[in-house]
Design an enzyme around this catalytic site. Structure first.
Site, short mmCIF file in Angstrom:
data_model
loop_
_atom_site.label_atom_id
_atom_site.label_comp_id
_atom_site.label_asym_id
_atom_site.label_seq_id
_atom_site.Cartn_x
_atom_site.Cartn_y
_atom_site.Cartn_z
N TYR A 43 4.09 8.57 4.93
CA TYR A 43 2.71 8.11 4.80
C TYR A 43 2.61 6.62 5.11
O TYR A 43 1.77 6.19 5.92
CB TYR A 43 2.19 8.39 3.38
N LYS A 66 0.61 4.94 8.37
CA LYS A 66 -0.52 4.02 8.19
C LYS A 66 -0.26 2.72 8.95
O LYS A 66 -1.18 2.14 9.55
CB LYS A 66 -0.75 3.73 6.70
#
Length: 333
Positions: A138, A142
């Site tokens: 994650y 990002k």
């Protein structure tokens, strides 16, 4: 000015769309499920159900739009790498390409301070203090999405990215709902000595930062900004405040970090071999978040965005608790 908000069926996207509508902006919102946008349609938003994986559909969304506030994406730590790459990188590429082709003036990207987290205590983290290795997929995706956004500057797109820390308020379905469910089952315990300090962000303060990002002049462009309330608190003080408000027992049991981290490893291992690979209720990342100091330096946002937090964490927690007690119907009112 017309603003397109992606991910408007989510907590942050939905709250910002409502905030912009209340201030007289022309707002277009999108999400995969059109019915989730009905509360915003009743408030005057133009609603368009769309899949951001469809490049042609994204271009249609960006038609006749001045600014895009891109809040859509995958959140969390558990799942397949390709799913995070798709939701956070590929979809952002589609949004960037659509902005360029439709001559959108500005793109504001909602990123995450997860890019900084490496499992250790960190205080006053600045925007340039990104570790060489990311804690999970994650965080990595990002950061990759940020690079896609900033790469569009050379083609004339005005860009800004925000990294808000632990956002809460009415509509928060991530942070405190999980903790409440654990405490209802008496499965929550203080990890370590319970004195670790962290940053939170009131959703009202994030709304201010997002609107400033939409309106600010050229001097603020092309940068990423940490966003928080700017007043770190012991995380267990905040958790127990919510427990009192919700008339649940205080969290008073203590567990060592080592023991809890080991239990989380076993839990994750079990979930990996379990059919369907369900998300573990106890994870190593969750244990680290509940045990480590983690605060942000927001000086850059204060200087360039004119960002100044106005709403305290305690007011945001009161707002969350009132919404939760009312049956989570805040957005429908």
């Amino acid at each position: 000015m017309k603003i397109l908000v992606t991910g408007a069926s989510g907590f942050i996207g939905g709250r910002f769309a409502r905030y912009a509508l209340e201030r007289g902006f022309d707002v277009r919102v999108t999400a995969r499920r059109g019915e989730a946008l009905e509360p915003l349609a009743l408030r005057g938003a133009q609603c368009m159900a769309a899949d951001l994986a469809d490049a042609d559909g994204v271009r249609a969304l960006c038609s006749d739009v001045d600014t895009v506030v891109h809040c859509a994406g995958a959140v969390g730590f558990w799942g397949r790498r390709q799913d995070f790459l798709q939701a956070n990188v590929q979809l952002t590429e589609n949004v960037v390409e659509a902005c360029l082709k439709q001559k959108v003036r500005r793109l504001v990207y909602l990123s995450s301070p997860s890019v900084y987290f490496d499992g250790r205590s960190r205080l006053g983290v600045r925007e340039d203090q990104v570790p060489r290795r990311f804690a999970n997929t994650y965080a990595q995706t990002k950061y990759l999405a940020e690079q896609k956004v900033f790469g569009a500057q050379e083609f004339g797109l005005e860009v800004i990215a925000l990294r808000p820390r632990m956002v809460t308020g009415a509509g928060d379905r991530s942070i405190f709902p999980r903790l409440l469910r654990l405490q209802e089952k008496r499965r929550l315990a203080i990890v370590g000595n319970g004195l670790n300090r962290v940053d939170f962000t009131s959703m009202a303060n994030l709304n201010q930062a997002l609107l400033r990002s939409v309106q600010v002049g050229d001097e603020a462009l092309g940068q990423v900004y940490n966003i928080s309330n700017g007043q770190p608190v012991p995380i267990w003080d905040a958790i127990n405040y919510v427990m009192r408000q919700m008339q649940l027992p205080q969290v008073r049991r203590y567990r060592s970090f080592g023991l809890t981290y080991g239990m989380a490893m076993l839990n994750e291992a079990a979930c990996l071999v379990w059919p369907g690979r369900p998300e573990p209720t106890l994870s190593r990342l969750g244990v680290q978040v509940l045990n480590k100091d983690f605060t942000l330096d927001i000086a850059r946002a204060r200087h360039y965005l004119g960002y100044e937090p106005q709403v305290s964490l305690w007011a945001a927690l009161d707002e969350f608790c009132a919404w939760w007690k009312a049956g989570h119907m805040y957005q429908a009112r």
